[in-house]
Motif scaffolding. Sequence first.
Motif, PDB file in Angstrom:
ATOM      1  N   GLU A 281       0.828  -1.201   0.000  1.00 42.71           N
ATOM      2  CA  GLU A 281       0.000   0.000   0.000  1.00 42.71           C
ATOM      3  C   GLU A 281       0.866   1.256   0.000  1.00 42.71           C
ATOM      4  OE1 GLU A 281      -3.982   1.624   2.330  1.00 42.71           O
ATOM      5  OE2 GLU A 281      -3.078  -0.303   2.825  1.00 42.71           O
ATOM      6  N   ILE A 282       1.935   1.271   0.792  1.00 42.09           N
ATOM      7  CA  ILE A 282       2.834   2.427   0.816  1.00 42.09           C
ATOM      8  C   ILE A 282       3.507   2.616  -0.543  1.00 42.09           C
ATOM      9  CG2 ILE A 282       4.964   3.313   1.823  1.00 42.09           C
ATOM     10  CD1 ILE A 282       4.157   2.025   4.457  1.00 42.09           C
ATOM     11  N   LYS A 283       3.925   1.505  -1.143  1.00 40.10           N
ATOM     12  CA  LYS A 283       4.564   1.588  -2.462  1.00 40.10           C
ATOM     13  C   LYS A 283       3.595   2.102  -3.514  1.00 40.10           C
ATOM     14  CE  LYS A 283       7.254  -1.204  -5.719  1.00 40.10           C
ATOM     15  NZ  LYS A 283       7.786  -2.549  -6.029  1.00 40.10           N
ATOM     16  N   GLU A 284       2.354   1.605  -3.485  1.00 39.44           N
ATOM     17  CA  GLU A 284       1.347   2.074  -4.436  1.00 39.44           C
ATOM     18  C   GLU A 284       1.057   3.560  -4.239  1.00 39.44           C
ATOM     19  OE1 GLU A 284      -0.271   0.624  -6.904  1.00 39.44           O
ATOM     20  OE2 GLU A 284       0.700  -1.331  -6.717  1.00 39.44           O
ATOM     21  N   GLN A 286       3.080   5.884  -3.038  1.00 44.00           N
ATOM     22  CA  GLN A 286       4.206   6.688  -3.501  1.00 44.00           C
ATOM     23  C   GLN A 286       4.244   6.759  -5.026  1.00 44.00           C
ATOM     24  OE1 GLN A 286       7.634   4.900  -1.643  1.00 44.00           O
ATOM     25  NE2 GLN A 286       7.241   5.840   0.354  1.00 44.00           N
ATOM     26  N   GLN A 287       3.980   5.642  -5.681  1.00 42.16           N
ATOM     27  CA  GLN A 287       3.955   5.649  -7.147  1.00 42.16           C
ATOM     28  C   GLN A 287       2.810   6.508  -7.682  1.00 42.16           C
ATOM     29  OE1 GLN A 287       3.760   1.523  -8.272  1.00 42.16           O
ATOM     30  NE2 GLN A 287       5.946   1.132  -7.890  1.00 42.16           N
ATOM     31  N   GLU A 288       1.638   6.363  -7.078  1.00 42.57           N
ATOM     32  CA  GLU A 288       0.489   7.149  -7.520  1.00 42.57           C
ATOM     33  C   GLU A 288       0.705   8.630  -7.258  1.00 42.57           C
ATOM     34  OE1 GLU A 288      -3.426   7.927  -9.023  1.00 42.57           O
ATOM     35  OE2 GLU A 288      -1.911   6.366  -9.293  1.00 42.57           O
ATOM     36  N   LEU A 289       1.276   8.963  -6.120  1.00 41.70           N
ATOM     37  CA  LEU A 289       1.538  10.365  -5.802  1.00 41.70           C
ATOM     38  C   LEU A 289       2.559  10.963  -6.761  1.00 41.70           C
ATOM     39  CD1 LEU A 289       0.887  12.660  -3.872  1.00 41.70           C
ATOM     40  CD2 LEU A 289       2.768  11.906  -2.416  1.00 41.70           C
ATOM     41  N   ALA A 290       3.567  10.174  -7.156  1.00 41.30           N
ATOM     42  CA  ALA A 290       4.540  10.663  -8.133  1.00 41.30           C
ATOM     43  C   ALA A 290       3.861  10.996  -9.465  1.00 41.30           C
ATOM     44  CB  ALA A 290       5.639   9.619  -8.341  1.00 41.30           C
ATOM     45  N   GLU A 291       2.926  10.135  -9.896  1.00 41.19           N
ATOM     46  CA  GLU A 291       2.190  10.401 -11.134  1.00 41.19           C
ATOM     47  C   GLU A 291       1.294  11.639 -10.986  1.00 41.19           C
ATOM     48  OE1 GLU A 291       2.498   8.903 -14.037  1.00 41.19           O
ATOM     49  OE2 GLU A 291       4.104   7.641 -13.204  1.00 41.19           O
ATOM     50  N   ILE A 292       0.691  11.793  -9.821  1.00 41.44           N
ATOM     51  CA  ILE A 292      -0.172  12.952  -9.575  1.00 41.44           C
ATOM     52  C   ILE A 292       0.639  14.242  -9.629  1.00 41.44           C
ATOM     53  CG2 ILE A 292      -1.533  14.121  -7.782  1.00 41.44           C
ATOM     54  CD1 ILE A 292      -2.603  11.366  -6.974  1.00 41.44           C
ATOM     55  N   VAL A 293       1.836  14.227  -9.011  1.00 41.91           N
ATOM     56  CA  VAL A 293       2.690  15.419  -9.012  1.00 41.91           C
ATOM     57  C   VAL A 293       3.119  15.775 -10.435  1.00 41.91           C
ATOM     58  CG1 VAL A 293       4.930  16.311  -8.279  1.00 41.91           C
ATOM     59  CG2 VAL A 293       3.489  15.101  -6.648  1.00 41.91           C
ATOM     60  N   LYS A 294       3.483  14.772 -11.235  1.00 39.45           N
ATOM     61  CA  LYS A 294       3.867  15.034 -12.628  1.00 39.45           C
ATOM     62  C   LYS A 294       2.703  15.631 -13.416  1.00 39.45           C
ATOM     63  CE  LYS A 294       7.344  11.333 -12.924  1.00 39.45           C
ATOM     64  NZ  LYS A 294       7.690  10.036 -13.569  1.00 39.45           N
ATOM     65  N   ARG A 295       1.525  15.045 -13.257  1.00 45.12           N
ATOM     66  CA  ARG A 295       0.348  15.563 -13.963  1.00 45.12           C
ATOM     67  C   ARG A 295       0.021  16.977 -13.496  1.00 45.12           C
ATOM     68  NH1 ARG A 295      -3.796  12.914 -16.468  1.00 45.12           N
ATOM     69  NH2 ARG A 295      -2.062  11.628 -17.207  1.00 45.12           N
ATOM     70  N   HIS A 296       0.161  17.205 -12.196  1.00 46.42           N
ATOM     71  CA  HIS A 296      -0.135  18.518 -11.631  1.00 46.42           C
ATOM     72  C   HIS A 296       0.799  19.584 -12.198  1.00 46.42           C
ATOM     73  CE1 HIS A 296       0.079  21.360  -7.948  1.00 46.42           C
ATOM     74  NE2 HIS A 296      -0.940  21.698  -8.697  1.00 46.42           N
ATOM     75  N   LYS A 385       4.981   9.050   6.341  1.00 50.06           N
ATOM     76  CA  LYS A 385       5.483  10.406   6.529  1.00 50.06           C
ATOM     77  C   LYS A 385       5.952  11.014   5.206  1.00 50.06           C
ATOM     78  CE  LYS A 385       8.666  13.138   9.339  1.00 50.06           C
ATOM     79  NZ  LYS A 385       9.702  13.125  10.396  1.00 50.06           N
ATOM     80  N   LYS A 386       6.511  10.207   4.319  1.00 49.43           N
ATOM     81  CA  LYS A 386       6.974  10.702   3.031  1.00 49.43           C
ATOM     82  C   LYS A 386       5.814  11.208   2.185  1.00 49.43           C
ATOM     83  CE  LYS A 386       9.921   9.383  -0.851  1.00 49.43           C
ATOM     84  NZ  LYS A 386      10.741   8.312  -1.459  1.00 49.43           N
ATOM     85  N   VAL A 387       4.698  10.478   2.203  1.00 49.59           N
ATOM     86  CA  VAL A 387       3.521  10.902   1.450  1.00 49.59           C
ATOM     87  C   VAL A 387       2.936  12.167   2.065  1.00 49.59           C
ATOM     88  CG1 VAL A 387       1.184  10.253   0.768  1.00 49.59           C
ATOM     89  CG2 VAL A 387       3.024   8.577   0.631  1.00 49.59           C
ATOM     90  N   LYS A 388       2.918  12.230   3.407  1.00 46.59           N
ATOM     91  CA  LYS A 388       2.412  13.428   4.081  1.00 46.59           C
ATOM     92  C   LYS A 388       3.235  14.658   3.690  1.00 46.59           C
ATOM     93  CE  LYS A 388       0.797  11.005   8.250  1.00 46.59           C
ATOM     94  NZ  LYS A 388       1.035  10.824   9.703  1.00 46.59           N
ATOM     95  N   THR A 389       4.548  14.511   3.673  1.00 47.47           N
ATOM     96  CA  THR A 389       5.413  15.631   3.317  1.00 47.47           C
ATOM     97  C   THR A 389       5.165  16.079   1.879  1.00 47.47           C
ATOM     98  OG1 THR A 389       7.083  14.753   4.823  1.00 47.47           O
ATOM     99  CG2 THR A 389       7.798  16.420   3.253  1.00 47.47           C
TER     100      THR A 389
END
Length: 439
Positions: A281-284, A286-296, A385-389
């Motif tokens: 779940e943590i890995k998913e 982080q990967q999803e958040l990375a894609e969201i940041v790129k799209r953003h 914590k990494k996702v929160k940051t």
Amino acid sequence: MTSFKKIFLSKNPKYLDKVYNRNDYDKTFVTPKAILHWSGIKMTHTITELQGKYWSVYYWFEFVNIFAAMCLEFLGMLDTARGGTFDDAVKIFRMMPCNGYTVLSLIKSFNMVRYRPVYENLIDEIGGMWPDGAVGEEEHKIISSALKQINFVVKGYYYCNHYLLVSFLCPPFFQRIKGFLGREWEMMLHFFYWLPFNPNQPVYFEILLTIQTWHAIIVIWLNMSGDLLFCLFLSHITTQLDLLSVRIKKLVLVSVDRQLPDHFPLGMLSKDTERLSAEQEIKEQQQELAEIVKRHHALIRLSKDVEDMYSFSLLVNFLNSSIFICFCGFCSVVVEKWNETAYKSFLLTTLSQIWFLCWYGQKLLDSSEGVSDALYKCGWYNASKKVKTSILIMLHRYSHTYDTAGRKPTDRLSHVDRYISPLLLTLYLVPQLGQHLEK
């Protein structure tokens, strides 16, 4: 896989409405591309170098013609102003909207030619973000609503401008038809150009009427295509921002318990979703958040491109439209009869143009704020914590975005800082409080 999808969709027709592809996106650009084609501007078309030179020569020939028409109309206004009578003032009022519309067409068409690679990149890059395949219920509502709205805007603005074109061009031709029928008729032209010869001479009149008709069509088409592309870009960017908000809401799943009832949005999202192991779940996430940041970041960059291309033309547009509304209102009341619609349609087109531009600009602001709302409303407190940051950094990014947009500090504090403050408290103070309680 493809055959299975076709069989599944054929047996379940209710899912057909939730399947989208690039063609749905490309269809929205059919009308402005066709108008630009007839106006001499080729956009996102694969053509040879020789064809490109031909279309470039054709466009600049039109540009010179429209610029000459604008100068002749302005000289006609100066010549009319020498009279000093009320009738001369009314004639100037009738000439003012046409001259202003000509200025807008020159600015908008030059921007499209100057920033042609940026326009093409906008169309291609936003199209690459378009969903391909079946989507969820919430995404389907966003996409279908956006497509209905933009199709209504494109068709409505298209017919509104062509109604203006027909109502403005028809009177001189009606008079000419009366002359062919042997009835008494009046020589009328569309515009009051200053000319060194008498335009009412035979042959001269017919040639000048044809040229002015061509000028009017090109001016309307160039204005309309520029406005439609602006609305299309903002519509698709806001759609992608809304879809991004949905992805953010689904980023972190929270267990349903006494503190999170199942009828809450997060509870409804989490109760029917299959949970993974903690590490997966943590890995998913982080990967999803990375894609969201790129799209953003891509959407922010594309919004900046639209701003850079349209900032000056929109300034001139709003200044001209403020004058158009006054002069068109005067001509509609004083000059035109009740059954004449040329300046009434001019007024309607100008008001609809201003409304569309303001409406889609506001939609972009609302969708941008919707992303920040989604960041705070997702289950960030249940993430690592990494996702929160990363979420905190994205919220700060929105505060800087509002800085560049020129919003007041009080507005930014009321919207962004009220989310950042509790998030900071949770990220940094709550863990310390937990360690203190354990001791």
